[in-house]
Scaffold this active site. Structure first.
Site, PDB file in Angstrom:
ATOM      1  N   GLY A  45     -18.807  46.069  87.005  1.00  0.00           N
ATOM      2  CA  GLY A  45     -19.053  46.115  85.569  1.00  0.00           C
ATOM      3  C   GLY A  45     -17.929  45.390  84.860  1.00  0.00           C
ATOM      4  O   GLY A  45     -16.814  45.316  85.386  1.00  0.00           O
ATOM      5  N   GLN A  50     -12.497  43.013  77.982  1.00  0.00           N
ATOM      6  CA  GLN A  50     -11.702  42.700  79.174  1.00  0.00           C
ATOM      7  C   GLN A  50     -11.511  41.205  79.382  1.00  0.00           C
ATOM      8  O   GLN A  50     -10.706  40.792  80.215  1.00  0.00           O
ATOM      9  CB  GLN A  50     -12.369  43.301  80.424  1.00  0.00           C
ATOM     10  N   CYS A  98     -10.738  49.918  87.596  1.00  0.00           N
ATOM     11  CA  CYS A  98     -11.011  49.042  86.462  1.00  0.00           C
ATOM     12  C   CYS A  98     -10.277  47.726  86.674  1.00  0.00           C
ATOM     13  O   CYS A  98      -9.103  47.733  87.050  1.00  0.00           O
ATOM     14  CB  CYS A  98     -10.516  49.720  85.182  1.00  0.00           C
ATOM     15  N   LEU A  99     -10.958  46.620  86.430  1.00  0.00           N
ATOM     16  CA  LEU A  99     -10.318  45.310  86.630  1.00  0.00           C
ATOM     17  C   LEU A  99      -9.136  45.127  85.689  1.00  0.00           C
ATOM     18  O   LEU A  99      -8.243  44.332  85.969  1.00  0.00           O
ATOM     19  CB  LEU A  99     -11.340  44.181  86.425  1.00  0.00           C
ATOM     20  N   HIS A 140     -18.324  54.175  81.833  1.00  0.00           N
ATOM     21  CA  HIS A 140     -17.012  53.513  81.930  1.00  0.00           C
ATOM     22  C   HIS A 140     -16.972  52.254  81.050  1.00  0.00           C
ATOM     23  O   HIS A 140     -16.026  52.049  80.292  1.00  0.00           O
ATOM     24  CB  HIS A 140     -16.732  53.172  83.402  1.00  0.00           C
ATOM     25  N   GLU A 141     -18.010  51.432  81.157  1.00  0.00           N
ATOM     26  CA  GLU A 141     -18.019  50.180  80.381  1.00  0.00           C
ATOM     27  C   GLU A 141     -18.151  50.456  78.886  1.00  0.00           C
ATOM     28  O   GLU A 141     -17.528  49.784  78.072  1.00  0.00           O
ATOM     29  CB  GLU A 141     -19.153  49.258  80.857  1.00  0.00           C
ATOM     30  N   HIS A 144     -14.994  51.060  77.142  1.00  0.00           N
ATOM     31  CA  HIS A 144     -14.233  49.856  76.769  1.00  0.00           C
ATOM     32  C   HIS A 144     -14.567  49.403  75.352  1.00  0.00           C
ATOM     33  O   HIS A 144     -13.704  48.913  74.628  1.00  0.00           O
ATOM     34  CB  HIS A 144     -14.542  48.709  77.734  1.00  0.00           C
TER      35      HIS A 144
HETATM   36 ZN    ZN Z   1     -12.929  49.066  83.147  1.00  0.00          ZN
END
Ligand code: ZN
Length: 186
Positions: A45, A50, A98-99, A140-141, A144
């Site tokens: 995701g 991000q 998470c990236l 989660h996304e 953000h």
């Molecule tokens: Zn993330």
């Protein structure tokens, strides 16, 4: 084009992202670049903040996880201007990563089900319910877009233990093979 990933400490990750409309410039390119970026860094995701864009857009593709969980086969979606209509079901723990917070994984508690309204990449409106891992990725996304990160959802003690590693990430001191953007020292 693979884009650099904005990591912990960048202010764009802490802003509430803004809705977009159909006139948003180069949206198709941005979406294609986000998929490329997500695949290059082996994520499932990715949210627009991000990659430095404070807009209400995230993408998911959980098909790489389908080997372990066949229900995830073909779970690839674009979510534009999503609105979570409700969350329900039992609370369960899952180890999230998470990236934007490389190499850290923590157990996060969330509800099993999420009901969400969103536009897809063709600006068609959907209302859908997801559960399990699908719901988890969406929750989660979506966080953000609200300026929240999964480390905000761990216990104060765990958070304290993570502080040193989070600081290192915000200085760019992290050993990963994708490009990142971190705060410049004044
Ligand atoms: Zn993330």
């Amino acid at each position: 084009m693979v884009l650099p990933v904005y990591v912990y400490g960048m202010s764009v990750l802490r802003k509430r992202a803004l809705e977009i409309d159909e006139d948003y410039e180069n949206l198709d390119t941005l979406i294609a670049d986000m998929f490329e970026t997500m695949y290059a860094s082996e994520g499932v995701g990715l949210a627009a903040p991000q990659v430095g864009k404070s807009i209400r857009l995230f993408i998911v593709d959980a098909s790489p996880m389908a080997e372990d969980d066949p229900s995830l086969e073909g779970f690839k979606r674009v979510f534009i201007n999503p609105v979570i209509l409700g969350e329900h079901g039992e609370k369960w723990n899952f180890s999230e990563g998470c990236l934007s917070i490389p190499l850290i994984r923590e157990e996060v508690t969330r509800q099993t089900n999420v009901r969400i309204e969103y536009y897809d990449e063709n600006w068609e409106l959907h209302e859908e319910e997801f559960d399990g891992i699908k719901a988890r990725i969406i929750q989660h996304e979506y966080d953000h877009l609200e300026g929240r990160l999964f480390v905000d959802r761990v216990s104060p003690l765990r958070r304290k233990l993570l502080n040193g590693r989070l600081k290192a990430i915000s200085r760019g001191q992290v050993d990963i093979d994708y490009r990142i953007v971190y705060p410049k020292k004044a």
